[in-house]
Design a protein around this motif. Structure first.
Motif, PDB file in Angstrom:
ATOM      1  N   LEU A   1       0.838  -1.202   0.000  1.00 63.84           N
ATOM      2  CA  LEU A   1       0.000   0.000   0.000  1.00 63.84           C
ATOM      3  C   LEU A   1       0.872   1.250   0.000  1.00 63.84           C
ATOM      4  O   LEU A   1       0.553   2.241  -0.668  1.00 63.84           O
ATOM      5  CB  LEU A   1      -0.920  -0.008   1.220  1.00 63.84           C
ATOM      6  N   ALA A   2       1.981   1.198   0.740  1.00 60.87           N
ATOM      7  CA  ALA A   2       2.902   2.334   0.750  1.00 60.87           C
ATOM      8  C   ALA A   2       3.496   2.549  -0.635  1.00 60.87           C
ATOM      9  O   ALA A   2       3.619   3.689  -1.095  1.00 60.87           O
ATOM     10  CB  ALA A   2       4.007   2.103   1.772  1.00 60.87           C
ATOM     11  N   ALA A   3       3.853   1.447  -1.311  1.00 62.09           N
ATOM     12  CA  ALA A   3       4.407   1.560  -2.661  1.00 62.09           C
ATOM     13  C   ALA A   3       3.371   2.135  -3.623  1.00 62.09           C
ATOM     14  O   ALA A   3       3.691   2.963  -4.490  1.00 62.09           O
ATOM     15  CB  ALA A   3       4.877   0.188  -3.140  1.00 62.09           C
ATOM     16  N   LEU A   4       2.128   1.702  -3.475  1.00 60.84           N
ATOM     17  CA  LEU A   4       1.051   2.184  -4.334  1.00 60.84           C
ATOM     18  C   LEU A   4       0.856   3.689  -4.164  1.00 60.84           C
ATOM     19  O   LEU A   4       0.764   4.444  -5.141  1.00 60.84           O
ATOM     20  CB  LEU A   4      -0.231   1.435  -3.984  1.00 60.84           C
ATOM     21  N   GLU A   5       0.795   4.133  -2.916  1.00 60.00           N
ATOM     22  CA  GLU A   5       0.592   5.555  -2.670  1.00 60.00           C
ATOM     23  C   GLU A   5       1.807   6.372  -3.118  1.00 60.00           C
ATOM     24  O   GLU A   5       1.661   7.494  -3.611  1.00 60.00           O
ATOM     25  CB  GLU A   5       0.272   5.797  -1.199  1.00 60.00           C
ATOM     26  N   ARG A   6       2.989   5.814  -2.960  1.00 60.56           N
ATOM     27  CA  ARG A   6       4.178   6.533  -3.419  1.00 60.56           C
ATOM     28  C   ARG A   6       4.099   6.787  -4.923  1.00 60.56           C
ATOM     29  O   ARG A   6       4.454   7.864  -5.407  1.00 60.56           O
ATOM     30  CB  ARG A   6       5.432   5.731  -3.076  1.00 60.56           C
ATOM     31  N   ARG A   7       3.636   5.802  -5.686  1.00 59.22           N
ATOM     32  CA  ARG A   7       3.486   5.992  -7.127  1.00 59.22           C
ATOM     33  C   ARG A   7       2.456   7.092  -7.432  1.00 59.22           C
ATOM     34  O   ARG A   7       2.620   7.872  -8.372  1.00 59.22           O
ATOM     35  CB  ARG A   7       3.053   4.683  -7.789  1.00 59.22           C
ATOM     36  N   LEU A   8       1.388   7.144  -6.651  1.00 56.21           N
ATOM     37  CA  LEU A   8       0.380   8.190  -6.855  1.00 56.21           C
ATOM     38  C   LEU A   8       0.953   9.572  -6.565  1.00 56.21           C
ATOM     39  O   LEU A   8       0.675  10.538  -7.287  1.00 56.21           O
ATOM     40  CB  LEU A   8      -0.832   7.920  -5.969  1.00 56.21           C
ATOM     41  N   TYR A   9       1.781   9.687  -5.526  1.00 53.40           N
ATOM     42  CA  TYR A   9       2.397  10.977  -5.213  1.00 53.40           C
ATOM     43  C   TYR A   9       3.409  11.363  -6.286  1.00 53.40           C
ATOM     44  O   TYR A   9       3.526  12.537  -6.646  1.00 53.40           O
ATOM     45  CB  TYR A   9       3.073  10.925  -3.843  1.00 53.40           C
ATOM     46  N   GLU A  10       4.119  10.374  -6.828  1.00 56.58           N
ATOM     47  CA  GLU A  10       5.037  10.661  -7.930  1.00 56.58           C
ATOM     48  C   GLU A  10       4.290  11.173  -9.162  1.00 56.58           C
ATOM     49  O   GLU A  10       4.842  11.938  -9.961  1.00 56.58           O
ATOM     50  CB  GLU A  10       5.817   9.394  -8.306  1.00 56.58           C
ATOM     51  N   ALA A  11       3.025  10.755  -9.302  1.00 53.71           N
ATOM     52  CA  ALA A  11       2.218  11.176 -10.445  1.00 53.71           C
ATOM     53  C   ALA A  11       1.592  12.553 -10.247  1.00 53.71           C
ATOM     54  O   ALA A  11       0.893  13.043 -11.148  1.00 53.71           O
ATOM     55  CB  ALA A  11       1.122  10.147 -10.720  1.00 53.71           C
ATOM     56  N   GLY A  12       1.830  13.164  -9.082  1.00 58.90           N
ATOM     57  CA  GLY A  12       1.369  14.536  -8.881  1.00 58.90           C
ATOM     58  C   GLY A  12       0.427  14.767  -7.726  1.00 58.90           C
ATOM     59  O   GLY A  12       0.123  15.921  -7.395  1.00 58.90           O
ATOM     60  N   LEU A  13      -0.076  13.708  -7.110  1.00 56.83           N
ATOM     61  CA  LEU A  13      -0.955  13.890  -5.962  1.00 56.83           C
ATOM     62  C   LEU A  13      -0.143  14.164  -4.705  1.00 56.83           C
ATOM     63  O   LEU A  13       1.060  13.904  -4.643  1.00 56.83           O
ATOM     64  CB  LEU A  13      -1.827  12.651  -5.754  1.00 56.83           C
ATOM     65  N   THR A  14      -0.820  14.671  -3.686  1.00 61.01           N
ATOM     66  CA  THR A  14      -0.239  14.837  -2.360  1.00 61.01           C
ATOM     67  C   THR A  14      -1.219  14.259  -1.353  1.00 61.01           C
ATOM     68  O   THR A  14      -2.403  14.041  -1.673  1.00 61.01           O
ATOM     69  CB  THR A  14      -0.004  16.320  -2.025  1.00 61.01           C
ATOM     70  N   PRO A  15      -0.788  14.010  -0.119  1.00 63.26           N
ATOM     71  CA  PRO A  15      -1.730  13.515   0.893  1.00 63.26           C
ATOM     72  C   PRO A  15      -2.945  14.424   1.063  1.00 63.26           C
ATOM     73  O   PRO A  15      -4.045  13.947   1.376  1.00 63.26           O
ATOM     74  CB  PRO A  15      -0.873  13.467   2.161  1.00 63.26           C
TER      75      PRO A  15
ATOM     76  N   VAL B   1       3.226   1.549 -12.701  1.00 64.87           N
ATOM     77  CA  VAL B   1       3.189   0.245 -12.039  1.00 64.87           C
ATOM     78  C   VAL B   1       4.147   0.265 -10.849  1.00 64.87           C
ATOM     79  O   VAL B   1       5.005   1.147 -10.734  1.00 64.87           O
ATOM     80  CB  VAL B   1       3.549  -0.883 -13.011  1.00 64.87           C
ATOM     81  N   LEU B   2       4.028  -0.716  -9.973  1.00 58.11           N
ATOM     82  CA  LEU B   2       4.840  -0.736  -8.754  1.00 58.11           C
ATOM     83  C   LEU B   2       6.328  -0.788  -9.072  1.00 58.11           C
ATOM     84  O   LEU B   2       7.134  -0.097  -8.449  1.00 58.11           O
ATOM     85  CB  LEU B   2       4.437  -1.922  -7.884  1.00 58.11           C
ATOM     86  N   GLY B   3       6.724  -1.633 -10.029  1.00 61.16           N
ATOM     87  CA  GLY B   3       8.101  -1.644 -10.497  1.00 61.16           C
ATOM     88  C   GLY B   3       9.115  -2.017  -9.427  1.00 61.16           C
ATOM     89  O   GLY B   3       8.774  -2.566  -8.373  1.00 61.16           O
ATOM     90  N   PRO B   4      10.385  -1.705  -9.683  1.00 55.21           N
ATOM     91  CA  PRO B   4      11.465  -2.113  -8.776  1.00 55.21           C
ATOM     92  C   PRO B   4      11.667  -1.145  -7.606  1.00 55.21           C
ATOM     93  O   PRO B   4      12.773  -0.653  -7.357  1.00 55.21           O
ATOM     94  CB  PRO B   4      12.689  -2.135  -9.699  1.00 55.21           C
ATOM     95  N   SER B   5      10.602  -0.858  -6.899  1.00 55.84           N
ATOM     96  CA  SER B   5      10.684   0.103  -5.803  1.00 55.84           C
ATOM     97  C   SER B   5      11.297  -0.534  -4.569  1.00 55.84           C
ATOM     98  O   SER B   5      11.270  -1.762  -4.386  1.00 55.84           O
ATOM     99  CB  SER B   5       9.291   0.638  -5.466  1.00 55.84           C
ATOM    100  N   ALA B   6      11.833   0.299  -3.686  1.00 60.55           N
ATOM    101  CA  ALA B   6      12.399  -0.201  -2.431  1.00 60.55           C
ATOM    102  C   ALA B   6      11.320  -0.843  -1.576  1.00 60.55           C
ATOM    103  O   ALA B   6      11.568  -1.852  -0.903  1.00 60.55           O
ATOM    104  CB  ALA B   6      13.079   0.943  -1.679  1.00 60.55           C
ATOM    105  N   ASP B   7      10.115  -0.284  -1.595  1.00 59.87           N
ATOM    106  CA  ASP B   7       9.017  -0.866  -0.808  1.00 59.87           C
ATOM    107  C   ASP B   7       8.719  -2.282  -1.278  1.00 59.87           C
ATOM    108  O   ASP B   7       8.542  -3.196  -0.462  1.00 59.87           O
ATOM    109  CB  ASP B   7       7.752  -0.010  -0.943  1.00 59.87           C
TER     110      ASP B   7
END
Length: 249
Positions: free
Chosen positions: A110-124, A221-227
């Motif tokens: 879930l953390a990885a998913l949200e990180r991708r969303l923030y990278e796409a321009g969203l914020t909390p 996509v989630l990809g090779p993220s640290a999470d």
């Protein structure tokens, strides 16, 4: 010298799309960087090399005894329940293999998913006004579909104004239909989060549906993220802890 730590064998499905294998290899490199003391190997069920049986034969020839076989899958569906166990049963008898659990569900995912969303321009701060489409590959397995629905509920509790699951194949609804449904509820924006590991045909279908329906935000996509790499190591540690002492000492 004998290494008491089991080899981590990451088993990916494989794809004709070269981006899939490239992403898998990038992810396993990330895992190695996080845990240099663990030997990490990669095998594919089809389309890509090396095939899982080839890797197992090589490990046995090298004198390896213990292997944790980790399905690179987000859900426990057909491949985890049938294909992978069938391949592992054909392994050389000297190998002691434990099949790890699939990657999901996990808070790290879930953390990885949200990180991708923030990278796409969203914020909390956008959560309260954003409808989220949790777009997965899809499955005919009811257990896998139920897990996606539960993940959507968990995400909803983290502050998104609405979260709906969608599927690229084998189940409904499709991404574009859910984007339109959320838009009709009057949310300020609609974001699509692909709950998939690597690029390929089904992620492309998710992207096409999101763009066709006019989603405001489309995450990668989630990809090779640290999470995601940490999820792999968590599953490895869980399986290693469950092995008999003679296999881990």
């Amino acid at each position: 010298m004998y290494d008491p730590r089991p080899v981590l064998l990451v088993i990916a499905h494989g794809s004709r799309d070269p981006r899939h294998a490239a992403t898998v290899h990038a992810l396993t490199r990330r895992v190695r960087s996080l845990r240099p003391g663990v030997r990490v190997e990669t095998g594919f069920l089809e389309f890509n090399a090396p095939a899982v049986p080839q890797v197992l034969d090589r490990l046995a020839a090298e004198g390896v005894r213990d292997v944790v076989a980790l399905p690179l899958l987000l859900n426990r569906a057909f491949h985890a329940k049938s294909d992978i166990p069938a391949v592992l049963r054909q392994a050389p008898p000297r190998l002691r293999i434990r099949q790890a659990d699939v990657l999901g569900p996990s808070p790290l995912l879930l953390a990885a998913l949200e990180r991708r969303l923030y990278e796409a321009g969203l914020t909390p701060a956008h959560k309260r006004s954003t409808g989220l489409v949790l777009a997965s590959a899809g499955s005919t397995d009811p257990e896998a579909i139920a897990v996606i629905a539960e993940i959507a509920r968990e995400l909803r509790h983290t502050g998104w104004c609405a979260v709906r699951p969608a599927f690229a194949s084998a189940a409904l609804p499709r991404t574009e239909d859910v984007v339109r449904e959320l838009r009709s509820t009057g949310v300020d924006r609609v974001a699509v989060a692909p709950y998939v590991i690597a690029p390929g045909r089904l992620p492309d279908r998710i992207e096409a549906g999101a763009r066709a329906a006019g989603a405001d935000v489309l995450a990668r996509v989630l990809g090779p993220s640290a999470d995601l790499a940490r999820v792999l190591l968590t599953r490895y540690d869980e399986s290693r802890a469950a092995l008999p002492l003679a296999m881990t000492a």
